[in-house]
Design a protein around this motif. Structure first.
Motif, PDB file in Angstrom:
ATOM      1  N   SER A  54       1.096  -1.388   0.431  1.00 17.00           N
ATOM      2  CA  SER A  54      -0.299  -0.074  -0.090  1.00 17.00           C
ATOM      3  C   SER A  54       0.895   0.860  -0.054  1.00 17.00           C
ATOM      4  O   SER A  54       0.664   2.428  -0.248  1.00 17.00           O
ATOM      5  N   VAL A  55       1.970   1.110   0.269  1.00 12.78           N
ATOM      6  CA  VAL A  55       3.083   2.297   0.622  1.00 12.78           C
ATOM      7  C   VAL A  55       3.628   2.853  -0.949  1.00 12.78           C
ATOM      8  O   VAL A  55       4.323   1.278  -1.304  1.00 12.78           O
ATOM      9  N   THR A  56       3.444   3.561  -1.757  1.00 10.19           N
ATOM     10  CA  THR A  56       3.962   4.208  -3.083  1.00 10.19           C
ATOM     11  C   THR A  56       5.016   5.254  -3.214  1.00 10.19           C
ATOM     12  O   THR A  56       5.653   5.570  -3.120  1.00 10.19           O
ATOM     13  N   ALA A  57       4.766   5.718  -1.715  1.00  8.00           N
ATOM     14  CA  ALA A  57       5.717   6.735  -1.758  1.00  8.00           C
ATOM     15  C   ALA A  57       7.138   6.549  -1.388  1.00  8.00           C
ATOM     16  O   ALA A  57       7.909   7.753  -2.565  1.00  8.00           O
ATOM     17  N   PRO A  59       8.199   2.578  -1.394  1.00  9.94           N
ATOM     18  CA  PRO A  59       7.770   1.057  -0.838  1.00  9.94           C
ATOM     19  C   PRO A  59       8.912   0.601   0.136  1.00  9.94           C
ATOM     20  O   PRO A  59       8.412  -0.691   0.849  1.00  9.94           O
ATOM     21  N   SER A  60      10.053   0.862   0.249  1.00 12.49           N
ATOM     22  CA  SER A  60      10.825   0.131   1.295  1.00 12.49           C
ATOM     23  C   SER A  60      10.394   0.391   2.832  1.00 12.49           C
ATOM     24  O   SER A  60      11.258  -0.760   3.891  1.00 12.49           O
ATOM     25  N   ILE A  61       9.563   1.003   3.500  1.00 11.61           N
ATOM     26  CA  ILE A  61       9.145   0.860   4.491  1.00 11.61           C
ATOM     27  C   ILE A  61       8.355   0.277   5.239  1.00 11.61           C
ATOM     28  O   ILE A  61       8.979  -0.328   6.331  1.00 11.61           O
ATOM     29  N   PRO A  62       7.554  -0.395   4.655  1.00  7.21           N
ATOM     30  CA  PRO A  62       6.750  -2.359   5.230  1.00  7.21           C
ATOM     31  C   PRO A  62       8.042  -3.038   5.686  1.00  7.21           C
ATOM     32  O   PRO A  62       8.032  -3.072   6.466  1.00  7.21           O
ATOM     33  N   VAL A  63       8.674  -2.653   4.499  1.00  4.62           N
ATOM     34  CA  VAL A  63      10.395  -4.269   4.623  1.00  4.62           C
ATOM     35  C   VAL A  63      10.917  -3.364   5.963  1.00  4.62           C
ATOM     36  O   VAL A  63      11.218  -4.483   6.670  1.00  4.62           O
ATOM     37  N   VAL A  64      11.007  -2.197   6.161  1.00  6.60           N
ATOM     38  CA  VAL A  64      12.495  -2.021   7.162  1.00  6.60           C
ATOM     39  C   VAL A  64      11.505  -2.145   8.436  1.00  6.60           C
ATOM     40  O   VAL A  64      11.944  -2.776   9.116  1.00  6.60           O
ATOM     41  N   VAL A 132       1.337  13.441   0.594  1.00  4.27           N
ATOM     42  CA  VAL A 132       0.792  12.474  -0.433  1.00  4.27           C
ATOM     43  C   VAL A 132       0.254  11.146   1.073  1.00  4.27           C
ATOM     44  O   VAL A 132       0.087   9.706   1.137  1.00  4.27           O
ATOM     45  N   VAL A 133       0.194  12.003   2.660  1.00  2.00           N
ATOM     46  CA  VAL A 133      -0.130  10.790   4.246  1.00  2.00           C
ATOM     47  C   VAL A 133      -1.607  11.039   4.093  1.00  2.00           C
ATOM     48  O   VAL A 133      -2.429  11.801   4.029  1.00  2.00           O
ATOM     49  N   GLY A 134      -2.007  10.166   3.469  1.00  4.62           N
ATOM     50  CA  GLY A 134      -3.625   9.249   4.554  1.00  4.62           C
ATOM     51  C   GLY A 134      -4.201  10.037   2.473  1.00  4.62           C
ATOM     52  O   GLY A 134      -4.902   9.211   2.358  1.00  4.62           O
ATOM     53  N   SER A 135      -3.950  10.314   1.261  1.00  7.88           N
ATOM     54  CA  SER A 135      -3.899  10.151   0.393  1.00  7.88           C
ATOM     55  C   SER A 135      -5.011   8.764   0.019  1.00  7.88           C
ATOM     56  O   SER A 135      -3.719   7.646   0.014  1.00  7.88           O
ATOM     57  N   GLY A 141       0.258   4.742 -11.074  1.00 10.54           N
ATOM     58  CA  GLY A 141       1.540   5.852 -10.814  1.00 10.54           C
ATOM     59  C   GLY A 141       1.226   6.956  -9.324  1.00 10.54           C
ATOM     60  O   GLY A 141       1.578   7.196  -9.567  1.00 10.54           O
ATOM     61  N   CYS A 142       0.309   6.808  -8.879  1.00  5.46           N
ATOM     62  CA  CYS A 142      -0.525   7.260  -8.064  1.00  5.46           C
ATOM     63  C   CYS A 142       0.354   6.982  -6.482  1.00  5.46           C
ATOM     64  O   CYS A 142       1.047   5.715  -6.167  1.00  5.46           O
ATOM     65  N   VAL A 143       0.960   8.738  -6.289  1.00  2.00           N
ATOM     66  CA  VAL A 143       1.954   8.014  -4.751  1.00  2.00           C
ATOM     67  C   VAL A 143       1.119   8.228  -3.776  1.00  2.00           C
ATOM     68  O   VAL A 143       0.164   9.373  -3.488  1.00  2.00           O
ATOM     69  N   ASN A 144       1.114   7.915  -2.828  1.00  3.50           N
ATOM     70  CA  ASN A 144       0.441   7.103  -1.411  1.00  3.50           C
ATOM     71  C   ASN A 144       1.630   6.818   0.214  1.00  3.50           C
ATOM     72  O   ASN A 144       1.771   5.861  -0.088  1.00  3.50           O
ATOM     73  N   CYS A 145       0.896   7.376   1.068  1.00  3.21           N
ATOM     74  CA  CYS A 145       1.605   6.503   2.298  1.00  3.21           C
ATOM     75  C   CYS A 145      -0.067   6.527   3.026  1.00  3.21           C
ATOM     76  O   CYS A 145       0.034   7.522   3.856  1.00  3.21           O
ATOM     77  N   PRO A 146      -0.099   5.297   3.511  1.00  5.80           N
ATOM     78  CA  PRO A 146      -1.194   5.138   4.917  1.00  5.80           C
ATOM     79  C   PRO A 146      -1.052   5.097   6.011  1.00  5.80           C
ATOM     80  O   PRO A 146       0.339   5.899   6.562  1.00  5.80           O
ATOM     81  N   VAL A 147      -1.810   6.858   6.452  1.00  6.28           N
ATOM     82  CA  VAL A 147      -1.646   7.245   8.205  1.00  6.28           C
ATOM     83  C   VAL A 147      -0.870   6.080   9.320  1.00  6.28           C
ATOM     84  O   VAL A 147      -0.452   6.900   9.847  1.00  6.28           O
TER      85      VAL A 147
END
Length: 163
Positions: A54-57, A59-64, A132-135, A141-147
């Motif tokens: 779900s994190v396209t802004a 993508p490495s954040i969930p892995v870390v 892009v947070v919460g969008s 190609g949409c860039v977002n990052c869940p809250v």
């Protein structure tokens, strides 16, 4: 030899102050702190797994997040084993300096790994624009990052920096 034992005893006192309990503390308090510390480590793994794609802004954040959760679970188990379980139950391993040094070395490696992962997560979160947070969008190609990922990770990092 006396200097080495004095340094070891000072180190143990510092570690007991770090976690807030000593082997002479009430057992329920020791288990409560251990449960809280060990219970929150899987939260990073669960959040990272839920929002893995779900994190396209960044993508490495969930892995870390998943890596931090796994390393922290092992770190917590080892830390409480060395500084509370062994002294509390007067295990024979406490007298074996080779075992203590080896386990402490592994704890040091895990600590270095946690430091590296915390720095990596901080850098990755700093790259995410707040717009892009919460969008939510379904277009390619949409860039977002869940809250939950963004703010949850910053809260987690705040506690890590306090540690």
């Amino acid at each position: 030899m006396a200097t080495e034992e004095s340094n070891h005893s000072r180190w143990e006192k510092a570690m007991h102050k770090f976690i807030g309990v000593e082997p002479t503390s009430k057992p329920w308090l020791i288990w409560l702190l251990f449960g809280i510390k060990f219970g929150f480590a899987p939260v990073q793994i669960i959040l990272g797994g839920i929002y893995f794609h779900s994190v396209t802004a960044e993508p490495s954040i969930p892995v870390v997040m998943i890596m931090v959760g796994v390393v922290e679970m092992f770190w917590t188990l080892l830390f409480f084993f060395i500084y509370l379980y062994l002294p509390l139950y007067n295990c024979s391993a406490v007298n074996n300096k080779t075992i203590i040094r080896t386990v402490t070395f592994v704890l040091g490696l895990l600590s270095l790994g946690l430091v590296a992962l915390v720095v990596a997560m901080t850098v990755l979160l700093a790259k995410v624009p707040s717009s892009v947070v919460g969008s939510t969008c379904d277009t390619p190609g949409c860039v977002n990052c869940p809250v939950a990922v963004f703010y949850g990770s910053w809260v987690f990092l705040g506690f890590k920096y306090l540690d």
